[in-house]
Design a protein around this motif. Structure first.
Motif: not given
Length: 272
Positions: A30-31, A96-98, A108-110, A124-125
């Protein structure tokens, strides 16, 4: 120790080790995916015309943010807090990272820790009128996906509300403003054929301290339902030279009652 007990312990150890390896592989996968998307996102140097005249509260917010001296092409934020899907549910730890830009774009990754063993990732994009959310168990097993026009409009409203973190977006010519009264400014953002609306709210000091929208939708069972949504600023602070909300809550109204869906702090921010 009876042989059967030894066998059970051995099996348990193997399962724990296998699960740990699976979780590590899933999170690493995922990363890596997010890093690839992040590079493409940051390398996108598209620009849009800027709006010369702005309502007083918006112009004041941009000025106080320090944007003039601390510009950026991409803003990366790390957030830590809690999330819950519905009222009464136990909050889950959220990391999360935005990624935000001076254009209507968001990545957005959580990671949500359901318990000590089970974790979920969400990616999310939003870009060019399209939005997508992918949910992954352990970062690798697909468990759900959301897309479509209603979701895209909802995410576009979210992108506009996140202008509180991303002040470089707020003077985009793609946003039409209308002052409703001394404390409220209506904003409509346009991206191609898609539009979304929010209302910025100020306090006595003139700071924008909340954003509301009726263009957002939330997943309920297997469908998306429109629901009032609100972003509330708890505290302001400075991150990489920019003044922004460093603690905030996102609130949904479900069945007529508000509940805090997420409560987080901006652990760090980096201007690129």
């Amino acid at each position: 120790m009876p042989p059967i007990v030894k066998k059970l312990i051995a099996v348990l150890v193997i399962l724990v080790v296998a699960n740990a390896g699976f979780v590590w592989y899933g999170q690493a996968s995922f990363d890596a995916t997010f890093q690839q998307l992040s590079k493409a996102f940051a390398d996108n140097n598209a620009t849009l015309p800027r709006r010369a005249e702005l309502p007083g509260p918006i112009a004041r917010y941009i000025r106080k943010s320090g944007l003039e001296a601390h510009g950026y092409k991409t803003l990366v934020m790390a957030l830590d807090g809690t999330f819950r899907k519905k009222a009464g549910a136990k909050p889950m730890p959220l990391h999360a990272l935005a990624l935000l830009r001076p254009t209507p774009d968001m990545l957005w990754a959580a990671k949500l820790d359901a318990n000590a063993v089970v974790s979920f990732n969400a990616l999310e994009s939003y870009h060019a009128g399209r939005a997508k959310l992918q949910a992954l168990l352990f970062g690798i097993v697909p468990t759900g996906e959301i897309a479509g026009e209603a979701f895209a409009r909802s995410e576009l409203a979210r992108v506009l509300a996140y202008g509180l973190y991303n002040p470089a977006l707020l003077d985009c010519a793609c946003i039409d403003y209308r002052e409703l009264d001394s404390r409220h400014v209506e904003a409509v953002i346009h991206d191609g054929n898609l539009s979304a609306e929010v209302v910025f709210e100020t306090n006595d000091a003139g700071d924008i301290v909340a954003v509301t929208s009726r263009d957002r939708v939330r997943p309920v069972k297997k469908s998306l339902e429109p629901a009032p949504w609100r972003l509330e600023v708890v505290a302001f602070g400075e991150r990489d030279g920019l003044r922004m909300p460093v603690e905030a809550k996102e609130v949904w109204v479900a069945e007529g009652e508000p509940f805090v869906a997420s409560h987080y702090r901006v652990a760090s921010a980096k201007r690129l």
